[in-house]
Design a protein around this motif. Sequence first.
Motif, short mmCIF file in Angstrom:
data_model
loop_
_atom_site.label_atom_id
_atom_site.label_comp_id
_atom_site.label_asym_id
_atom_site.label_seq_id
_atom_site.Cartn_x
_atom_site.Cartn_y
_atom_site.Cartn_z
N LYS A 1 -3.32 2.18 -3.77
CA LYS A 1 -3.03 3.57 -3.43
C LYS A 1 -4.23 4.11 -2.66
N VAL A 2 -3.97 4.59 -1.43
CA VAL A 2 -5.06 4.94 -0.52
C VAL A 2 -4.81 6.31 0.11
N VAL B 1 4.29 5.15 3.49
CA VAL B 1 3.33 6.06 4.09
C VAL B 1 3.91 7.47 4.18
N ASP C 1 -6.18 8.38 3.28
CA ASP C 1 -6.89 8.27 4.56
C ASP C 1 -7.10 9.69 5.06
N GLU D 1 -6.94 -0.75 6.12
CA GLU D 1 -6.34 -0.15 4.93
C GLU D 1 -5.09 -0.90 4.48
N VAL E 1 0.85 -1.20 0.00
CA VAL E 1 0.00 0.00 0.00
C VAL E 1 0.88 1.24 0.00
N LEU F 1 0.20 4.78 1.21
CA LEU F 1 -0.85 5.35 2.05
C LEU F 1 -0.54 6.79 2.41
#
Length: 261
Positions: A127-128, A60, A130, A213, A13, A15
Motif C-alpha cells: 500500500k503506497v 490506483v 505517492d 513504486e 500495489v 497506489l
Amino acid sequence: MLQPSAAREQVDVALVLAVDVSRSMSTRELEIQRDGYAAALEHPDVIRAIGQGAYGRIAVTMFEWAGSGSVRQIFDWTLLETAADAQALSDQVRRTQPRGQRRTSISGAIEHALTRLEASPWDGFRKVIDISGDGPNNQGTPVLDARAEALEKRVVINGLPLMTSDGPGGGFNIEDLDAYYANCVIAGPGSFLVPVTKWEQFPEAIRRKLILEIGMIGPEQPVIRLAQGFQFGSPQASGDPYDCLVGEKIWERRRWIFDEP
C-alpha cells in the motif's frame, strides 16, 4: 478498466496518487503536472512493470490536494492490467482542469489518502501513497503525526518534491524541500523521493517513480536524494534534528499578507 468483484481481489500495489495544486504553482505548472501524470500512466515501461508483478495488476486512485479539506478526486479506485486500461485512465486525467487552492496541508493529504486506502475494493500486497508538493506543510495536523499514522498502518509514503520557483507563492516555500521530504514526509520500507528542480524533468520523474513504486524494477534508477544522515527507507533521521514545523513557522511570520486591514 475492470470493476471489482464482491471479494477483495489481490493486486500487487494499491497506489494513491496525491497531487499538489496549491496556488504557489502557476496555471502552466499545474497543466505540466497533469499532463505528466497522464503520460506516465500510459507509458509502455509502466505497463511492462505492471505485467511483471506477481499478480500482473495494480489498483490506483488519484486526487488533488492543497489546504486542509481542499481535496478533489480525479478518479476513483481503478484496476490497471492492460495498455487499454491505462490509456482510458490517462485520457480521463487529461480531460480534467486543475484547480489551484490556498495553503498546503501535506498532513491532510496523507490522512485523506489513508481513508482512500481503507476504502479500496482491492487488497494491495503493498500500500503506497505517492505525494507531490512544492512546499512544506503549513496547515492542519503536524506532518509527523500523519506520517506516524501511515507507518502504524504499514503504508509506504514516497515523495515528489517540486523544487521549482516559477509560481506566485514562493515566499512560503523552502530551498531544501528535498531534505524536508526526506526527514518529515517519506516513510516505510523502501520509501524514496525524486526531486524535480525543473519542470522539464517532471514527465520522466513521475514515470520513473511509478515504475519503482509498482515493482521496484526497470532499466533506470530514480534520482534519489536524502537528507544527510537519513537512512534509506527509515522514518527517522540521525544527527541534528530537522525542523518539521518549518512550514507552519513561515506561515505565522507571513500570514499578515492575507490578513484583513
